[in-house]
Design a protein around this motif. Structure first.
Motif, PDB file in Angstrom:
ATOM      1  N   ARG A   1      28.227  50.455  36.486  1.00  0.00           N
ATOM      2  CA  ARG A   1      26.926  50.057  35.944  1.00  0.00           C
ATOM      3  C   ARG A   1      26.870  48.574  35.609  1.00  0.00           C
ATOM      4  O   ARG A   1      25.885  47.894  35.910  1.00  0.00           O
ATOM      5  CB  ARG A   1      26.598  50.889  34.702  1.00  0.00           C
ATOM      6  N   GLN A   2      27.921  48.056  34.984  1.00  0.00           N
ATOM      7  CA  GLN A   2      27.888  46.658  34.569  1.00  0.00           C
ATOM      8  C   GLN A   2      27.907  45.707  35.760  1.00  0.00           C
ATOM      9  O   GLN A   2      27.229  44.680  35.739  1.00  0.00           O
ATOM     10  CB  GLN A   2      29.058  46.358  33.631  1.00  0.00           C
TER      11      GLN A   2
ATOM     12  N   GLN B   1      22.080  46.743  44.469  1.00  0.00           N
ATOM     13  CA  GLN B   1      21.881  47.546  45.679  1.00  0.00           C
ATOM     14  C   GLN B   1      23.200  48.090  46.210  1.00  0.00           C
ATOM     15  O   GLN B   1      23.276  49.232  46.682  1.00  0.00           O
ATOM     16  CB  GLN B   1      21.168  46.715  46.749  1.00  0.00           C
ATOM     17  N   ILE B   2      24.252  47.284  46.117  1.00  0.00           N
ATOM     18  CA  ILE B   2      25.572  47.766  46.548  1.00  0.00           C
ATOM     19  C   ILE B   2      26.048  48.874  45.616  1.00  0.00           C
ATOM     20  O   ILE B   2      26.566  49.899  46.060  1.00  0.00           O
ATOM     21  CB  ILE B   2      26.586  46.606  46.574  1.00  0.00           C
ATOM     22  N   ALA B   3      25.866  48.678  44.323  1.00  0.00           N
ATOM     23  CA  ALA B   3      26.286  49.683  43.349  1.00  0.00           C
ATOM     24  C   ALA B   3      25.529  50.988  43.527  1.00  0.00           C
ATOM     25  O   ALA B   3      26.105  52.078  43.377  1.00  0.00           O
ATOM     26  CB  ALA B   3      26.089  49.146  41.934  1.00  0.00           C
ATOM     27  N   ILE B   4      24.261  50.907  43.869  1.00  0.00           N
ATOM     28  CA  ILE B   4      23.469  52.117  44.125  1.00  0.00           C
ATOM     29  C   ILE B   4      24.001  52.850  45.354  1.00  0.00           C
ATOM     30  O   ILE B   4      24.154  54.075  45.353  1.00  0.00           O
ATOM     31  CB  ILE B   4      21.980  51.756  44.296  1.00  0.00           C
ATOM     32  N   ALA B   5      24.307  52.088  46.396  1.00  0.00           N
ATOM     33  CA  ALA B   5      24.855  52.705  47.608  1.00  0.00           C
ATOM     34  C   ALA B   5      26.196  53.366  47.330  1.00  0.00           C
ATOM     35  O   ALA B   5      26.475  54.485  47.804  1.00  0.00           O
ATOM     36  CB  ALA B   5      24.990  51.656  48.714  1.00  0.00           C
ATOM     37  N   VAL B   6      27.038  52.706  46.554  1.00  0.00           N
ATOM     38  CA  VAL B   6      28.336  53.270  46.179  1.00  0.00           C
ATOM     39  C   VAL B   6      28.129  54.535  45.352  1.00  0.00           C
ATOM     40  O   VAL B   6      28.810  55.555  45.556  1.00  0.00           O
ATOM     41  CB  VAL B   6      29.180  52.237  45.405  1.00  0.00           C
TER      42      VAL B   6
ATOM     43  N   GLU C   1      20.487  54.668  35.550  1.00  0.00           N
ATOM     44  CA  GLU C   1      20.266  53.337  34.995  1.00  0.00           C
ATOM     45  C   GLU C   1      19.936  52.311  36.064  1.00  0.00           C
ATOM     46  O   GLU C   1      19.005  51.517  35.905  1.00  0.00           O
ATOM     47  CB  GLU C   1      21.509  52.885  34.232  1.00  0.00           C
ATOM     48  N   LEU C   2      20.676  52.327  37.165  1.00  0.00           N
ATOM     49  CA  LEU C   2      20.506  51.271  38.180  1.00  0.00           C
ATOM     50  C   LEU C   2      19.204  51.388  38.948  1.00  0.00           C
ATOM     51  O   LEU C   2      18.591  50.379  39.308  1.00  0.00           O
ATOM     52  CB  LEU C   2      21.698  51.280  39.132  1.00  0.00           C
ATOM     53  N   GLU C   3      18.766  52.598  39.215  1.00  0.00           N
ATOM     54  CA  GLU C   3      17.554  52.756  40.029  1.00  0.00           C
ATOM     55  C   GLU C   3      16.276  52.475  39.252  1.00  0.00           C
ATOM     56  O   GLU C   3      15.236  52.246  39.866  1.00  0.00           O
ATOM     57  CB  GLU C   3      17.510  54.160  40.631  1.00  0.00           C
ATOM     58  N   LYS C   4      16.352  52.503  37.943  1.00  0.00           N
ATOM     59  CA  LYS C   4      15.131  52.240  37.159  1.00  0.00           C
ATOM     60  C   LYS C   4      14.946  50.752  36.857  1.00  0.00           C
ATOM     61  O   LYS C   4      13.897  50.331  36.370  1.00  0.00           O
ATOM     62  CB  LYS C   4      15.165  53.024  35.852  1.00  0.00           C
TER      63      LYS C   4
END
Length: 218
Positions: free
Chosen positions: A175-176, A186-191, A213-216
């Motif tokens: 998340r951080q 975007q990379i973190a969402i894909a992961v 958290e990341l998508e919002k």
């Protein structure tokens, strides 16, 4: 101020009634005095950076002294050997997090040690690896995106670990890093979406919580 004087000051402001509250948060109080974090931070501000004092505070083994050591040490003087010694002594998640977030993430070895510790079989050492990733992402504002790329495959690989203090740290790191900027998000969402396809409960929880958290975020 020497180590004995510091310990005496901690004992003077300690309140043993705090220990029960600490235990409710799964903090190991076997060597704790009962001094709050705001009090420890206030005390640290009255002590100049002192590497030798930090080493002596650590060797005392007292819970609050361990945390105080991370606040008065000089990250420029910390060695990889010292980091290895200290992480081997971690006995509680809060000590792990304070040392990584106050000191280790500011050393020249933060990235290498994050990667190294993330492969450990020991719960708190492994946690330290991912807490270092998270704290480095929060505190090093000048680091470029490339510094974080080695962390993603490790996070994805280790998402299976269902030990509470490990999985929460893996999630925290993901998340951080993702919150640093739009590209890393975007990379973190894909992961996270790939982690969600793993079969373990831990992986699915890590992915679900991170995506929430990341998508919002805009």
């Amino acid at each position: 101020m020497n180590v004995d004087e510091v310990i005496e000051l901690l004992k003077q402001i300690a309140d043993a009634s705090r220990l029960e509250g600490m235990r409710r948060y799964a903090i190991d109080t076997s060597k704790a005095l009962g001094v709050s974090m705001p009090q420890i931070r206030k005390l640290s501000k009255g002590i100049k950076k002192n590497h030798q004092l930090a080493l002596e505070l650590w060797d005392s083994g007292i819970h609050e002294c361990l945390i105080l050591a991370s606040l008065v040490d000089d990250p420029k003087l910390v060695t990889p050997k010292q980091m290895d010694k200290w992480v081997a002594d971690f006995h509680s998640w809060d000590v792990c997090d304070q040392i990584c977030g106050n000191l280790f993430d500011r050393t020249d070895f933060a990235i290498d040690k994050a990667i190294e510790y993330s492969t450990s079989k020991e719960e708190y050492i492994k946690r330290a690896g991912f807490v270092l990733m998270a704290e480095f992402a929060v505190h090093d504002k000048k680091a470029d995106d490339a510094a974080f790329m080695p962390f993603f495959p490790i996070i994805e690989r280790e998402a299976w670990d269902d030990r509470n203090f490990v999985k929460k740290a893996v999630n925290w790191a993901l998340r951080q890093i993702g919150k640093r900027n739009a590209g890393l998000r975007q990379i973190a969402i894909a992961v996270s979406k790939r982690i969600a396809q793993q079969e373990t409960k831990s992986a699915k929880w890590i992915a679900r919580d991170a995506l929430a958290e990341l998508e919002k975020r805009p």
